[in-house]
Scaffold this motif. Sequence first.
Motif, PDB file in Angstrom:
ATOM      1  N   GLU A  25      -0.886 -11.459   5.314  1.00  0.00           N
ATOM      2  CA  GLU A  25      -0.831 -10.158   5.993  1.00  0.00           C
ATOM      3  C   GLU A  25      -0.576  -8.986   5.073  1.00  0.00           C
ATOM      4  N   ARG A  26       0.008  -9.273   3.918  1.00  0.00           N
ATOM      5  CA  ARG A  26       0.266  -8.156   2.993  1.00  0.00           C
ATOM      6  C   ARG A  26       0.084  -8.651   1.572  1.00  0.00           C
ATOM      7  N   ALA A  27      -0.084  -7.664   0.693  1.00  0.00           N
ATOM      8  CA  ALA A  27      -0.262  -8.025  -0.723  1.00  0.00           C
ATOM      9  C   ALA A  27       1.072  -8.478  -1.290  1.00  0.00           C
ATOM     10  N   PRO A  28       1.021  -9.418  -2.226  1.00  0.00           N
ATOM     11  CA  PRO A  28       2.267  -9.804  -2.888  1.00  0.00           C
ATOM     12  C   PRO A  28       2.665  -8.738  -3.905  1.00  0.00           C
ATOM     13  N   PHE A 226      10.776 -25.170   0.015  1.00  0.00           N
ATOM     14  CA  PHE A 226      11.808 -24.530  -0.814  1.00  0.00           C
ATOM     15  C   PHE A 226      12.422 -23.354  -0.040  1.00  0.00           C
ATOM     16  N   CYS A 227      11.555 -22.525   0.537  1.00  0.00           N
ATOM     17  CA  CYS A 227      12.057 -21.346   1.271  1.00  0.00           C
ATOM     18  C   CYS A 227      12.948 -21.784   2.432  1.00  0.00           C
ATOM     19  N   ARG A 228      12.542 -22.887   3.072  1.00  0.00           N
ATOM     20  CA  ARG A 228      13.313 -23.342   4.228  1.00  0.00           C
ATOM     21  C   ARG A 228      14.696 -23.851   3.798  1.00  0.00           C
ATOM     22  N   ARG A 229      14.708 -24.505   2.638  1.00  0.00           N
ATOM     23  CA  ARG A 229      15.965 -25.174   2.261  1.00  0.00           C
ATOM     24  C   ARG A 229      16.896 -24.335   1.409  1.00  0.00           C
ATOM     25  N   GLN A 230      16.403 -23.321   0.762  1.00  0.00           N
ATOM     26  CA  GLN A 230      17.285 -22.565  -0.132  1.00  0.00           C
ATOM     27  C   GLN A 230      18.347 -21.827   0.681  1.00  0.00           C
ATOM     28  N   ARG A 231      19.502 -21.643   0.025  1.00  0.00           N
ATOM     29  CA  ARG A 231      20.598 -20.994   0.754  1.00  0.00           C
ATOM     30  C   ARG A 231      20.437 -19.466   0.775  1.00  0.00           C
ATOM     31  N   HIS A 232      19.680 -18.924  -0.177  1.00  0.00           N
ATOM     32  CA  HIS A 232      19.714 -17.463  -0.354  1.00  0.00           C
ATOM     33  C   HIS A 232      18.324 -16.832  -0.219  1.00  0.00           C
ATOM     34  N   ARG A 233      17.634 -17.170   0.854  1.00  0.00           N
ATOM     35  CA  ARG A 233      16.285 -16.605   1.039  1.00  0.00           C
ATOM     36  C   ARG A 233      16.330 -15.079   1.020  1.00  0.00           C
ATOM     37  N   GLU A 234      17.344 -14.517   1.659  1.00  0.00           N
ATOM     38  CA  GLU A 234      17.417 -13.053   1.771  1.00  0.00           C
ATOM     39  C   GLU A 234      17.757 -12.379   0.453  1.00  0.00           C
ATOM     40  N   ARG A 235      18.312 -13.154  -0.467  1.00  0.00           N
ATOM     41  CA  ARG A 235      18.728 -12.536  -1.742  1.00  0.00           C
ATOM     42  C   ARG A 235      17.762 -12.904  -2.856  1.00  0.00           C
ATOM     43  N   SER A 236      16.598 -13.442  -2.488  1.00  0.00           N
ATOM     44  CA  SER A 236      15.655 -13.832  -3.547  1.00  0.00           C
ATOM     45  C   SER A 236      14.227 -13.412  -3.199  1.00  0.00           C
ATOM     46  N   ILE A 237      13.476 -13.230  -4.270  1.00  0.00           N
ATOM     47  CA  ILE A 237      12.032 -13.002  -4.138  1.00  0.00           C
ATOM     48  C   ILE A 237      11.375 -14.285  -4.622  1.00  0.00           C
ATOM     49  N   ILE A 238      10.551 -14.891  -3.784  1.00  0.00           N
ATOM     50  CA  ILE A 238       9.897 -16.136  -4.205  1.00  0.00           C
ATOM     51  C   ILE A 238       8.569 -15.788  -4.866  1.00  0.00           C
ATOM     52  N   SER A 239       8.485 -16.213  -6.122  1.00  0.00           N
ATOM     53  CA  SER A 239       7.317 -15.881  -6.931  1.00  0.00           C
ATOM     54  C   SER A 239       6.563 -17.169  -7.270  1.00  0.00           C
ATOM     55  N   ASP A 262       6.367 -14.297  -2.144  1.00  0.00           N
ATOM     56  CA  ASP A 262       6.384 -12.829  -2.063  1.00  0.00           C
ATOM     57  C   ASP A 262       5.713 -12.193  -3.272  1.00  0.00           C
ATOM     58  N   ARG A 263       5.547 -12.979  -4.311  1.00  0.00           N
ATOM     59  CA  ARG A 263       5.167 -12.382  -5.599  1.00  0.00           C
ATOM     60  C   ARG A 263       4.246 -13.366  -6.317  1.00  0.00           C
ATOM     61  N   VAL A 264       3.306 -12.812  -7.072  1.00  0.00           N
ATOM     62  CA  VAL A 264       2.360 -13.671  -7.796  1.00  0.00           C
ATOM     63  C   VAL A 264       2.307 -13.243  -9.252  1.00  0.00           C
ATOM     64  N   ASP A 279      -6.328 -16.286 -11.853  1.00  0.00           N
ATOM     65  CA  ASP A 279      -7.082 -15.068 -12.158  1.00  0.00           C
ATOM     66  C   ASP A 279      -6.747 -14.006 -11.091  1.00  0.00           C
ATOM     67  N   LEU A 280      -6.076 -12.975 -11.534  1.00  0.00           N
ATOM     68  CA  LEU A 280      -5.632 -11.952 -10.566  1.00  0.00           C
ATOM     69  C   LEU A 280      -6.785 -11.102 -10.048  1.00  0.00           C
ATOM     70  N   VAL A 281      -7.871 -11.033 -10.808  1.00  0.00           N
ATOM     71  CA  VAL A 281      -9.013 -10.238 -10.323  1.00  0.00           C
ATOM     72  C   VAL A 281      -9.591 -10.921  -9.086  1.00  0.00           C
ATOM     73  N   THR A 282      -9.851 -12.218  -9.231  1.00  0.00           N
ATOM     74  CA  THR A 282     -10.424 -12.947  -8.093  1.00  0.00           C
ATOM     75  C   THR A 282      -9.444 -12.965  -6.921  1.00  0.00           C
ATOM     76  N   LEU A 283      -8.200 -13.254  -7.233  1.00  0.00           N
ATOM     77  CA  LEU A 283      -7.209 -13.347  -6.154  1.00  0.00           C
ATOM     78  C   LEU A 283      -7.086 -12.006  -5.412  1.00  0.00           C
ATOM     79  N   ALA A 284      -6.937 -10.928  -6.171  1.00  0.00           N
ATOM     80  CA  ALA A 284      -6.749  -9.627  -5.519  1.00  0.00           C
ATOM     81  C   ALA A 284      -8.002  -9.234  -4.732  1.00  0.00           C
ATOM     82  N   LEU A 285      -9.173  -9.497  -5.302  1.00  0.00           N
ATOM     83  CA  LEU A 285     -10.384  -9.091  -4.576  1.00  0.00           C
ATOM     84  C   LEU A 285     -10.636  -9.989  -3.364  1.00  0.00           C
ATOM     85  N   ASN A 286     -10.187 -11.234  -3.431  1.00  0.00           N
ATOM     86  CA  ASN A 286     -10.252 -12.067  -2.218  1.00  0.00           C
ATOM     87  C   ASN A 286      -9.376 -11.448  -1.131  1.00  0.00           C
ATOM     88  N   LEU A 287      -8.179 -11.028  -1.521  1.00  0.00           N
ATOM     89  CA  LEU A 287      -7.285 -10.431  -0.513  1.00  0.00           C
ATOM     90  C   LEU A 287      -7.900  -9.141   0.033  1.00  0.00           C
TER      91      LEU A 287
END
Length: 556
Positions: A25-28, A226-239, A262-264, A279-287
Amino acid sequence: MNVDRYAKPESFQMTARGWPAKQIERAPIWNAVDLRDGNQALPDPMTPAQKKRYFQLLCEIGFKEIEVGFPSASRDDFQFCRDLIEKNFIPEDVTIAVLTPAREHLIKKTFEALKGLPKAICHLYIATSDLHVKYVFNKTREDVRKMALDGVDAVRREAEAMPDMQVRLQFSPEEFTDTDMDFAVSLCDQVVEAWEPAEDEKVILNLPATVERRMPNEYADMIEEFCRRQRHRERSIISVHAHNDMGCAVASSQMTLLAGADRVEGTLFGHGERSGNVDLVTLALNLQYFGIDTGLDFSNIEEIRDEVIELTAMPLSPRHPYAGELVFSAFSGSHQDAIHKGLSGRDKLAADFGAWKIPYLHVDPGELGRRYEKFIRINSQSGKGGIAHVLESDYQVRLPKTVLADFSPYVQRMTDQTSREVHSQEIWDLFNRCYNRPEGPLQLENYWPRPNNQEPARIDAEVHVCWQGEKHVLTATGNGPVAAFVHAVKQLSLPEFSLEEYEEDAIGSSAEAQAVAFIRLDDSEKRQWYGIGFDQNIDQAAVHAIVSAINRMLTE
Ligand code: KIV
Ligand code: ZN
């Protein structure tokens, strides 16, 4: 074949997964690692000047986080970092990241490279797979846990010693996708706790597929779990940081975005160790294709491509999605025909589908700064649609179907003989050689049509020609200027012929538009001779076309 040849990563069991039903739904947050992971994998690493230009290019594209090097590992990287800072090269809205192993003296050196910056990301990494822990480090998981947490403490001490710089922590358990999940989760939780991020701060937990050993769906499962099990989802950016060993890095990254990343991290065109990073060009243009505003600007993709090729001294596959030389070209006849029809009717298609939709072109090449004219290319596989498109888009000449059918075998012969792609100019030259024949046994010097005095609907023609080297002035009357001309030239000792087809068109849309005329003469043996003529005036264009057809009939 030995099916057990390769040890697979421990199978990862997940009972309920939510990501397959999601949409991106949104860009990373993007982090370009071209100047670190990318540069360290180039046969000839970039010079400082080239790295500087590359950095600028990344900023121009719109990256706000850029990993610029590994200052404790290389003098060049250290110096590059210093240069960026001392020469004020880093835009205010861009944060640079630097990579460091979890070793105190190397962390110290890393911070020396950062002196003078208002903000930075310190990227701490340590490998956490058993493969590394046991067989490369000869240590235990607990040893690695301690090294990582000691590393966090060291980063914190260095950061506290530089209070003017806002330091964000990034931690990568290298080989995450080959790491025991319990170990990865508990270690990352402890890293967040050890760092104690401020209220408004988040620790970047970068979970890399350092070597691509799993299918993209398993990487996504691991991220969701990982996101489900980590204790600090709100205090982290998952890259995520996908390498491309199995060629799936783009798919992996897309799926991990569904799974909660959240981040690539990645590189332009996928430079990086071995088969590269995502490849960020392909990934970004796919998005972008999915309708997501990526914040990255690839509207001049050919310039970006050419600059990266020059800076890295690495070629790019002509089939690279979006940027490859051939990816918006069609050689096959049926594809050319469909594209030609799609492009000619693009407004109607857009109205019917509500947006861009063209056969064989999933995106509008114009959006990337690429031109339509190059898209249809002619070789021995090509068909009439391609020829029509080239003549129409490059020379504004729309061939009637009958002329196209007549011309196509000439092109086929040419492509068979040359066994290569023929260029638009060659098609145009061939077309003119075939049909535009003002020179020959019959040459037109002047033609004056005017209304007949008694019957103004009829036309009197005065024709000045040179026939077989001799000048003639001929007069005749006809129902129109074309018929009058035919009657006039029939007074010469020409073989029998009849005028069977006549079409005209305008080239261009201004008042100054040129006219083009297509005519067909049939001889007494029913052989067909097409001719074309160009002129500002449609009647003159028609008589040029007749002369061309007569010359063909007499000489072929
Ligand atoms: O591929 C990798 O795991 C890395 C880490 C340093 C993040 O490049
Ligand atoms: Zn990497």
